[in-house]
Write a protein that holds these residues in place. Structure first.
Motif, PDB file in Angstrom:
ATOM      1  N   UNK A 194      23.234  -8.660 -38.921  1.00 47.94           N
ATOM      2  CA  UNK A 194      24.179  -9.160 -39.921  1.00 47.94           C
ATOM      3  C   UNK A 194      23.980  -8.467 -41.266  1.00 47.94           C
ATOM      4  N   UNK A 195      22.741  -8.298 -41.681  1.00 52.31           N
ATOM      5  CA  UNK A 195      22.463  -7.628 -42.954  1.00 52.31           C
ATOM      6  C   UNK A 195      23.042  -6.218 -42.949  1.00 52.31           C
ATOM      7  N   UNK A 196      22.837  -5.508 -41.853  1.00 51.31           N
ATOM      8  CA  UNK A 196      23.302  -4.121 -41.774  1.00 51.31           C
ATOM      9  C   UNK A 196      24.826  -4.014 -41.730  1.00 51.31           C
ATOM     10  N   UNK A 197      25.506  -5.086 -41.283  1.00 56.23           N
ATOM     11  CA  UNK A 197      26.956  -5.026 -41.096  1.00 56.23           C
ATOM     12  C   UNK A 197      27.750  -5.549 -42.286  1.00 56.23           C
ATOM     13  N   UNK A 198      27.092  -6.238 -43.220  1.00 50.89           N
ATOM     14  CA  UNK A 198      27.817  -6.960 -44.257  1.00 50.89           C
ATOM     15  C   UNK A 198      27.586  -6.366 -45.644  1.00 50.89           C
ATOM     16  N   UNK A 199      28.481  -6.678 -46.594  1.00 54.42           N
ATOM     17  CA  UNK A 199      28.276  -6.229 -47.979  1.00 54.42           C
ATOM     18  C   UNK A 199      26.971  -6.779 -48.550  1.00 54.42           C
ATOM     19  N   UNK A 200      26.397  -6.109 -49.546  1.00 51.29           N
ATOM     20  CA  UNK A 200      25.096  -6.514 -50.087  1.00 51.29           C
ATOM     21  C   UNK A 200      25.064  -7.912 -50.691  1.00 51.29           C
ATOM     22  N   UNK A 201      26.213  -8.410 -51.149  1.00 51.91           N
ATOM     23  CA  UNK A 201      26.208  -9.724 -51.793  1.00 51.91           C
ATOM     24  C   UNK A 201      26.394 -10.873 -50.800  1.00 51.91           C
ATOM     25  N   UNK A 202      26.400 -10.585 -49.507  1.00 43.32           N
ATOM     26  CA  UNK A 202      26.562 -11.628 -48.493  1.00 43.32           C
ATOM     27  C   UNK A 202      25.319 -12.497 -48.422  1.00 43.32           C
ATOM     28  N   UNK A 203      25.509 -13.809 -48.472  1.00 45.93           N
ATOM     29  CA  UNK A 203      24.384 -14.732 -48.299  1.00 45.93           C
ATOM     30  C   UNK A 203      24.245 -15.071 -46.817  1.00 45.93           C
ATOM     31  N   UNK A 204      23.066 -14.870 -46.276  1.00 46.12           N
ATOM     32  CA  UNK A 204      22.811 -15.114 -44.855  1.00 46.12           C
ATOM     33  C   UNK A 204      21.670 -16.111 -44.726  1.00 46.12           C
ATOM     34  N   UNK A 205      21.947 -17.219 -44.062  1.00 48.55           N
ATOM     35  CA  UNK A 205      20.949 -18.254 -43.815  1.00 48.55           C
ATOM     36  C   UNK A 205      20.570 -18.235 -42.329  1.00 48.55           C
ATOM     37  N   UNK A 206      19.308 -17.971 -42.044  1.00 51.42           N
ATOM     38  CA  UNK A 206      18.827 -18.014 -40.674  1.00 51.42           C
ATOM     39  C   UNK A 206      18.207 -19.361 -40.378  1.00 51.42           C
ATOM     40  N   UNK A 207      18.600 -19.971 -39.262  1.00 48.30           N
ATOM     41  CA  UNK A 207      18.033 -21.242 -38.824  1.00 48.30           C
ATOM     42  C   UNK A 207      17.477 -21.088 -37.420  1.00 48.30           C
ATOM     43  N   UNK A 208      16.312 -21.678 -37.176  1.00 49.77           N
ATOM     44  CA  UNK A 208      15.742 -21.651 -35.832  1.00 49.77           C
ATOM     45  C   UNK A 208      14.825 -22.851 -35.656  1.00 49.77           C
ATOM     46  N   UNK A 209      14.683 -23.281 -34.395  1.00 49.71           N
ATOM     47  CA  UNK A 209      13.849 -24.437 -34.093  1.00 49.71           C
ATOM     48  C   UNK A 209      12.378 -24.077 -33.921  1.00 49.71           C
ATOM     49  N   UNK A 210      12.057 -22.778 -33.796  1.00 48.68           N
ATOM     50  CA  UNK A 210      10.693 -22.349 -33.491  1.00 48.68           C
ATOM     51  C   UNK A 210       9.970 -21.896 -34.756  1.00 48.68           C
ATOM     52  N   UNK A 211       8.942 -22.614 -35.189  1.00 54.68           N
ATOM     53  CA  UNK A 211       8.168 -22.164 -36.346  1.00 54.68           C
ATOM     54  C   UNK A 211       7.529 -20.793 -36.134  1.00 54.68           C
ATOM     55  N   UNK A 212       7.107 -20.522 -34.901  1.00 56.47           N
ATOM     56  CA  UNK A 212       6.501 -19.231 -34.616  1.00 56.47           C
ATOM     57  C   UNK A 212       7.480 -18.084 -34.799  1.00 56.47           C
ATOM     58  N   UNK A 213       8.686 -18.249 -34.309  1.00 57.17           N
ATOM     59  CA  UNK A 213       9.705 -17.222 -34.476  1.00 57.17           C
ATOM     60  C   UNK A 213      10.070 -17.055 -35.946  1.00 57.17           C
ATOM     61  N   UNK A 214      10.190 -18.159 -36.671  1.00 61.42           N
ATOM     62  CA  UNK A 214      10.525 -18.080 -38.090  1.00 61.42           C
ATOM     63  C   UNK A 214       9.426 -17.382 -38.883  1.00 61.42           C
ATOM     64  N   UNK A 215       8.194 -17.601 -38.516  1.00 61.23           N
ATOM     65  CA  UNK A 215       7.096 -16.919 -39.190  1.00 61.23           C
ATOM     66  C   UNK A 215       7.229 -15.411 -39.040  1.00 61.23           C
ATOM     67  N   UNK A 216       7.596 -14.964 -37.846  1.00 62.04           N
ATOM     68  CA  UNK A 216       7.805 -13.525 -37.619  1.00 62.04           C
ATOM     69  C   UNK A 216       8.994 -13.017 -38.425  1.00 62.04           C
ATOM     70  N   UNK A 217      10.053 -13.816 -38.465  1.00 64.90           N
ATOM     71  CA  UNK A 217      11.235 -13.393 -39.221  1.00 64.90           C
ATOM     72  C   UNK A 217      10.921 -13.269 -40.708  1.00 64.90           C
ATOM     73  N   UNK A 218      10.249 -14.264 -41.265  1.00 62.87           N
ATOM     74  CA  UNK A 218       9.971 -14.263 -42.707  1.00 62.87           C
ATOM     75  C   UNK A 218       9.031 -13.134 -43.120  1.00 62.87           C
TER      76      UNK A 218
END
Length: 240
Positions: free
Chosen positions: A62-86
């Motif tokens: 999504x970041x690569x496809x959208x204009x720089x001012x796009x706000x993107x909120x990622x949500x996930x149920x897995x704390x482990x996956x979110x830790x990797x994302x952050x």
């Protein structure tokens, strides 16, 4: 082991596992581009939601496809996956939070303000009731006329697709999961969840029942043709 616990355990090597899947990132980029195409003409800056963002591969698309001012909120149920994302490098306009599709507090995520929602590889992990509730949540979060893009596997009632998916799973994916991740249960679950998920026609009917319009689907090219599907749907401009 619960599904969330299995994803938490697999988070450490998940990026490596998906990188070994030919076409994985290309299919996410294709989905993100389709969402952006559907949003063209809507005034920005856009607000997008990456529902079940995992370790952030779909967020990156999504970041690569959208204009720089796009706000993107990622949500996930897995704390482990979110830790990797952050842990990855992101623009300031990208944020992540823990939340479970099917039991979202939609008021906390500003209903009616998201121009588009991308959901990759989520719905087969939900029960039918959770799936219904997740689609209702998506409806609530989208702006009128907002777009939902879904990436999901489906092989039911197609023998060739079931055969190819099973061969690849049991000869490649599950052994790699055991070797690299020492977590074969996660990849065995992924095989089974794909085998059991709805047909494209059934899922499109669920989208229709949830109130979406302009529903369409197509399969991806490559070895996953007939196995992996991209769905597009739109929230009506006027809602009752």
């Amino acid at each position: 082991m619960s599904t969330r616990a299995a994803f938490d355990r697999g988070a450490r090597h998940y990026d490596l596992m998906v990188a070994l899947n030919p076409g994985y990132h290309a299919h996410l980029r294709r989905a993100a581009a389709s969402l952006v195409d559907a949003l063209r003409g809507q005034p920005g800056p856009w607000r997008l939601l990456d529902l079940a963002c995992g370790s952030g591969a779909s967020t990156r698309a999504l970041v690569d496809a959208t204009p720089p001012d796009t706000h993107i909120q990622g949500l996930d149920a897995s704390p482990g996956m979110l830790s990797r994302a952050r842990a990855k490098h992101w623009p300031a306009s990208v944020t992540f939070a823990e939340a479970t599709a099917g039991s979202l507090d939609t008021q906390a995520w500003q209903p009616g303000t998201h121009h588009g929602i991308l959901s990759a590889y989520l719905f087969r992990n939900l029960t039918p009731v959770q799936r219904r509730d997740a689609l209702a949540e998506i409806q609530a979060l989208l702006t009128p006329g907002g777009t939902l893009t879904v990436v999901e596997y489906s092989v039911r009632e197609r023998f060739r697709a079931q055969l190819v998916w099973s061969i690849v799973s049991w000869l490649v994916i599950i052994p790699l999961g055991a070797l690299l991740d020492r977590n074969p249960s996660l990849y065995t679950y992924l095989w089974r969840s794909v085998m059991e998920f709805d047909t494209p026609t059934d899922f499109m009917e669920q989208l229709h029942t949830a109130g979406f319009v302009d529903i369409a689907t197509r399969s991806v090219p490559g070895w996953q043709h007939g196995i992996l599907h991209l769905y597009m749907a739109r929230k009506p401009q006027e809602t009752a």
